[in-house]
Design an enzyme around this catalytic site. Sequence first.
Site, PDB file in Angstrom:
ATOM      1  N   THR A 125       0.820  -1.212   0.000  1.00 45.53           N
ATOM      2  CA  THR A 125       0.000   0.000   0.000  1.00 45.53           C
ATOM      3  C   THR A 125       0.856   1.265   0.000  1.00 45.53           C
ATOM      4  OG1 THR A 125      -0.182   0.024   2.408  1.00 45.53           O
ATOM      5  CG2 THR A 125      -1.879  -1.197   1.208  1.00 45.53           C
ATOM      6  N   ASP A 126       0.203   2.362  -0.373  1.00 46.36           N
ATOM      7  CA  ASP A 126       0.878   3.662  -0.347  1.00 46.36           C
ATOM      8  C   ASP A 126       0.383   4.459   0.857  1.00 46.36           C
ATOM      9  OD1 ASP A 126      -1.645   4.638  -1.041  1.00 46.36           O
ATOM     10  OD2 ASP A 126      -1.105   5.011  -3.131  1.00 46.36           O
ATOM     11  N   LEU A 127       0.731   5.730   0.921  1.00 46.54           N
ATOM     12  CA  LEU A 127       0.353   6.552   2.069  1.00 46.54           C
ATOM     13  C   LEU A 127      -1.150   6.706   2.253  1.00 46.54           C
ATOM     14  CD1 LEU A 127       3.054   9.369   1.891  1.00 46.54           C
ATOM     15  CD2 LEU A 127       2.891   7.487   3.526  1.00 46.54           C
TER      16      LEU A 127
END
Length: 152
Positions: A30-32
């Site tokens: 996942t990203d931020l």
Amino acid sequence: MTMPEQDMPTGGRFRAREHRFPVRVYFEDTDLSGIVYHANYLRYMERARSDMLRLADIDQRAAFEAGEGAYAVRAFDLRYRAPARLDDILLVVSRLTKVRAAAVNIHHTVMRDDEILVTGEVEVAFVAPSGRPRRQPTSWLDAFEPLIWKGN
């Protein structure tokens, strides 16, 4: 020492002409914003494709080590519809859509339950160590024949 079957990673399974490969979304995917980073869908599809070929008795490693060649991605088209999130259980469904002497097209669908999140169409070319396209092993073409998707 041989690893017990229950400790082996899943290679997915074929259901008719579809290869079905389960994937769990981990934090590293996942990203931020908490959703799967776009490039990770390519990883999921690559893993599914590799295991699909392995289950079809396509030994990519042996072909490479024997100096025959390897697959190289020639084209990839991705379409994003909805995001996946941490801990989601995804299913990558892969279908062989076209087989030619030196190339294979595979359609991938990444799903969460019945929802389509991402679709991808990849064309891989079999290339010699020199990088030039070459005919795939005949045994591979024979193995692909019963797996070619004929549905819509």
